[in-house]
Design an enzyme around this catalytic site. Structure first.
Site, PDB file in Angstrom:
ATOM      1  CB  SER A 190      -0.963  -0.054   1.189  1.00  0.00           C
ATOM      2  OG  SER A 190      -2.003   0.883   1.060  1.00  0.00           O
ATOM      3  CG  ASP A 284      -6.908  -2.763  -3.129  1.00  0.00           C
ATOM      4  OD1 ASP A 284      -7.393  -1.728  -2.643  1.00  0.00           O
ATOM      5  OD2 ASP A 284      -5.693  -3.025  -3.078  1.00  0.00           O
ATOM      6  CG  HIS A 314      -5.864  -2.329   0.491  1.00  0.00           C
ATOM      7  ND1 HIS A 314      -5.105  -1.830  -0.543  1.00  0.00           N
ATOM      8  CD2 HIS A 314      -5.327  -1.831   1.631  1.00  0.00           C
ATOM      9  CE1 HIS A 314      -4.149  -1.056  -0.050  1.00  0.00           C
ATOM     10  NE2 HIS A 314      -4.267  -1.043   1.264  1.00  0.00           N
TER      11      HIS A 314
END
Length: 344
Positions: A190, A284, A314
């Site tokens: 991320s 995601d 995610h």
């Protein structure tokens, strides 16, 4: 982990360890979007989260949100075995050095320099302890996880400066760490994936030859407008509301958001950029921008492997302790790391 968390973790592992047909019945009607079906164990985990009113990555009071992320990561990360863990200070930053039991031979070896996710405002060494253990032990590649400064206390571009300084420290202390400078990987998830991607770019511009990039669902541009953001805006752990909140918190000005570090999908790709392994999750909001970045690198001549995990959400890197489908996808990435730099 306190006693309550330990009991919760054991109970969750027992529940998630039920046979697949049972998990499917408990999870409910399959969730199908964009031609993808959410993994039943993840669907059940998200359902439990809502029933127990546990927050995922959602807007919260800042310190409470940080505690929530850390606590949930410990709960779903599990107890991952590792050969040894050393506490270090890297360029003035807290760090952990994970040494697998099956490290590759004697002498200088590879290293994964890891930067955690958390939207630039959450995350620390504890929130990503379990995945670092799993990646190191499975691949045979030692992992050095560095806790960069998060915002708003450490304003943009502080996290990126910290990460570049960490790489410089590793290169200066390669002999002490037992690291071959030609076998250094940068990686993260991320926000940490975005930081890692930038560190690789900065290294290439400086003529520093990194070996590889391991990017889990990286954020790649701050002014995103993608189909995946619209499709998966809520109900799949990471929400569009949270993304907007942390963007405003960490990047309050247009100049911040337009900086090349926050617009990797259009960055000028330098010669000598390390090969990249980009992992995205099907459900995601950041899926499309991660894949767009992979295509951007590929168009510039970079060796890229793009792997979408279509059943995942995610944050699945952190869920590998209790979610079987997530663990299976994480192990694929760890095995690839091992093939490139570790046991193989």
């Amino acid at each position: 982990m306190n006693l309550l968390s330990s009991v919760e973790s054991r109970g969750l592992r027992a529940l998630m360890g039920l046979p697949d047909p049972v998990l499917r019945r408990l999870a409910g009607k399959p969730v199908v979007l964009d031609g993808q079906t959410l993994a039943p164990d993840l669907q059940l985990l998200l359902r439990l989260q809502r029933l127990l009113r546990k927050r995922g990555m959602e807007v919260a009071e800042l310190e409470q949100g940080r505690r929530d992320l850390r606590d949930s990561a410990v709960l779903v990360g599990g107890d991952q075995p590792i050969g040894a863990v050393r506490q270090l200070e890297v360029a003035g930053l807290p760090a952990r050095h994970y040494l697998p039991r099956a490290a590759s031979g004697s002498g200088a070896g590879p290293l994964l320099l890891f930067f955690h996710g958390g939207g630039f405002v959450y995350g620390d060494l504890d929130s990503h302890d379990a995945p670092c253990r799993l990646l190191a032990e499975r691949s045979g590649v030692p992992v050095l996880s560095v806790e960069y400064g998060v915002g708003p206390e450490r304003a943009f571009p502080g996290a990126f400066d910290d990460a570049e300084a960490a790489l410089g420290w590793v290169l200066a202390h390669a002999d002490d760490l037992g690291v071959d400078p030609a076998r250094i990987v940068v990686g993260g998830d991320s926000a940490g994936g975005q930081i890692s991607a930038w560190v690789a770019i900065a290294a290439a511009r400086a003529g520093i030859p990194l070996a590889w990039q391991l990017l889990f669902y990286p954020a790649t541009h701050a002014t995103r407008d993608t189909e995946s953001l619209r499709l998966f805006a809520e109900d799949f752990y990471l929400t569009a509301e949270y993304i907007a909140w942390v963007t405003e918190l960490y990047l309050p000005t247009a100049a911040d958001r337009d900086d090349e570090r926050m617009q990797l999908v259009s960055v000028e790709v330098p010669d000598g950029l390390a090969p990249a392994y980009v992992v995205t999750a099907g459900f995601d909001p950041l899926r499309d921008e991660g894949e767009q970045y992979a295509r951007h690198l590929e168009a510039a001549g970079v060796d890229v492997e793009l792997r979408r995990c279509p059943t995942q959400v995610h944050g699945f890197l952190n869920m590998a302790g209790v979610v079987r489908s997530s663990r299976a996808d994480v192990l694929v990435a760890a095995d690839r790391l091992g093939e490139v730099l570790g046991k193989g």
